[in-house]
Design a protein around this motif. Sequence first.
Motif, mmCIF file in Angstrom:
data_model
loop_
_atom_site.group_PDB
_atom_site.id
_atom_site.type_symbol
_atom_site.label_atom_id
_atom_site.label_comp_id
_atom_site.label_asym_id
_atom_site.label_seq_id
_atom_site.Cartn_x
_atom_site.Cartn_y
_atom_site.Cartn_z
ATOM 1 N N ASP A 1 -4.464 5.598 -1.487
ATOM 2 C CA ASP A 1 -3.772 4.786 -2.473
ATOM 3 C C ASP A 1 -3.499 5.620 -3.710
ATOM 4 N N GLU B 1 -14.792 5.745 -6.708
ATOM 5 C CA GLU B 1 -14.181 5.077 -5.574
ATOM 6 C C GLU B 1 -12.752 5.587 -5.336
ATOM 7 N N VAL C 1 -9.385 4.529 -2.734
ATOM 8 C CA VAL C 1 -8.957 3.463 -1.835
ATOM 9 C C VAL C 1 -7.948 4.020 -0.831
ATOM 10 N N ARG D 1 -5.350 3.020 2.562
ATOM 11 C CA ARG D 1 -4.742 2.047 3.458
ATOM 12 C C ARG D 1 -4.717 2.675 4.829
ATOM 13 N N ASP E 1 -16.762 1.212 1.971
ATOM 14 C CA ASP E 1 -16.755 -0.180 1.552
ATOM 15 C C ASP E 1 -15.505 -0.809 2.133
ATOM 16 N N LYS F 1 -14.155 -4.363 4.291
ATOM 17 C CA LYS F 1 -14.495 -5.650 4.870
ATOM 18 C C LYS F 1 -13.312 -6.157 5.675
ATOM 19 N N ILE G 1 -7.826 -2.125 4.610
ATOM 20 C CA ILE G 1 -8.061 -1.455 3.329
ATOM 21 C C ILE G 1 -9.496 -0.930 3.320
ATOM 22 N N ALA H 1 -12.292 1.345 1.124
ATOM 23 C CA ALA H 1 -12.660 2.060 -0.094
ATOM 24 C C ALA H 1 -13.801 3.010 0.249
#
Lengths: 301, 505
Positions: free
Chosen positions: B375, B389, B391, B393, B419, B421, B465, B467
């Motif tokens: 990202d 962190e 991120v 995709r 991370d 979910k 997504i 992280a």
Amino acid sequence: MSDFTSGFWPVFITVIALGGILFCVIMLLIASRIKVVTSGVDNTSDHVWDGDLREMNNPLPRWWVGMFILTVIFALFYLAAYPGLGSFAGKLGWTATKQYEQEVAAANKALEPMYAKFAVMKTEDLAKNPEARAIGERIFMNNCAQCHGSDAKGSRGFPNLTDKDWLHGGSPAKIEETITGGRIGMMPPMAAAVGTPEDVKNVANYVLSLSGSIYDSGRAGLGKEKFAACAACHGPEGKGNTDIGSANLTDNIWLHGAGEAAIIKRINEGKVNQMPAWKDKFTPAQIHVLAAYVWGFSNNK
Amino acid sequence: MKKAPSNTKAEVTIPLNEVVISLYESEDKIYPRSVSGFFTQWRWVMIWLTQLFFYGVPWLEWGHRQALLFDLEAKRFYIFKLVLYPQDLIYLTAILIISALSLFLFTAIAGRLWCGYACPQTVYTEIFLWIEKKIEGDRAARMKLDAAGMSSKKLSRKAAKHFVWIAFALWTGFTFVGYFTPIRELAHAVVNVSLGPWETFWVCFYGFATYGNAGFMREQVCKYMCPYARFQSAMFDDDTLIVTYDEARGEPRGGRSRKAEVNTKALGSCIDCSLCVQVCPTGIDIRDGLQYECIGCGACADVCDTVMDKMGYERGLVKYSTQNALTNNWSHQQMFKRILRPRVLIYSAVLLLLITGLLASLWFRTPFRVDIMRDNAVMGRLSDDGMLENVYRMQIMNGTEETQHYRINVTGLKGLEIDAKDTKETQGDKNKVISKESESAENAKQANENDHTFMVKPTESRWVIVALKVPDGAAESGSHKIQFVIEAIESKETVTEKSVFLVPR
């Protein structure tokens, strides 16, 4: 034709297009009856190259001539109907833009019943509707993730949408309003109102104390008084005000950076932060779906 | 390479005259005589094989779907177990190259094998000719019928022929469309007269093309439209098998009584019966030598053999042979030896290599794909718990026809945590109402959370997504190379994708 600034080019194109068709017709007519010298014996034209290479008369099948004529007729009809002759727009009035708009309109019309269904649903239900969420996710990924991040957690300067902290309010209606009209977050430079650089540092420490961050208690005590200048927007308790978009200073969420230095910088320089309005890009029904998706980040647990 | 004027044209001797000619010519209709023999038999074998394949395969089922289906709308190609996606276009390239090389190879060995035995144009022409023969009779009967005036008999014969032709052509069009839309649904739609406009159009279009090409255009397609006929000369050499007339043996030709001995009248083996011309589907005289119109079907060889048998002569006045074999009087053995020349061997080697490569790559193809994009808007950021962190995709594409779970792992940087979910609640049916069942699914999902496992539905792809976090200060500022390792739990396959982790200053 608007790409051409000279009137010469439309004429040039017209002449080339029609001239090409006329040339084909003339060639077809000439070749249908032609005078040649022939030996008459073996179908050769008596032209000889390289000593032994002779030209033969291999006639074209008549049906193929028919196809050429059909092509010519098609070309004329086509050029009459569509824009192909310079600046002549064509009898059908076709343009690429018009076709695009028609297709968009057709697609929107096809989606209408679905959006109509969504429009009457409450945000709370919509946020749980898998179909609506899938649409919301796509809209978000293509339009919102560029600033707020793919996981919607934002980054410095771009609000995190997954926590409960909302500058302008996190109710469904407020989120829709934010997406529709955009937002401008504006904090003026406050250094002059607060006082000396020492005062600024003291106020910064007081602000830090509000959220339970590490702070200098002596300075914080001195700064409490000067915080009056900030209280006009952030409230006497520093809890912020969603009506004017002033930040809550008592949570530990810092849009423009945590820590003493960052806060001093904000007091000295102020900050203008803008989120663009989306009302021109999306229909209210789409915004409703998107808002529900965004609302779901912090309310779907 | 145009034939010298045959006896059908008036031979008027005009010594170098200026004459007015037309460069257009209405074609003489060709009435090929039916023929039987060795090559004809092979032709029918090929017709049966290709057509059984063509008309039969779309009806085969594989699991709950059509075994062979090119679903253009959904952009999925189903080939038995294999499911191909637009990303697999490279395989189409490989198949096209293999097809082209096969054509080179077969042409170098045996000339126009494709034209004579497998090309749809000849195959359908042959089928249409067979129908024509069954209804109107053979060459002589057809010529007579066409020459005769209109009568109820002629009308009924012609009507019957066109009816069968059109029915067959429409069936062909229907089958063709059945490769692109599920053919059983298509059949239902036809029975219920609820065929969509586009499907109707394509069925009719291919039906019309079959009817027109096999019923009327026939040899005209080979002569005037087909590019393959035109670059034959670049693929032929003196060792290529071609249908040839043994001129040394046959000439001088001439008619004779059946009992006459060969050479008694100083004649060659050719009795000038013109049967080879009558059976030719492109209407040429093979005795004039190799011509580009010759599709190498061997009909003339077959019919000549029957004539030679009748005359009591040796077979093979018209035969498959090579230029070299003919001029050097080679035996069959010598001829076949020459077929294994460098050109053929090189073609074969390259072809074999390509086919092996294609099969191997299909065999080792992982049935899922992963695309990872960092990202760029977020760069590196501090998360609530003080971790740094990044991120990402990640698009996971499930190429199998079963639901799959993918577990994500990351390597390349010390202390890297994931991370991620599975935030999508669309795990069940699209419109599933939240119920007890989905609650338990929710629980299962939560249990999976530490696992970083994502479910992807059959033949679908989804964005995930992810992280990644490291403790702040654990890594130097700058860009760190990392690898995502994605493991498909059901199929036990693993894909590794490179990416970077940014640590800002």
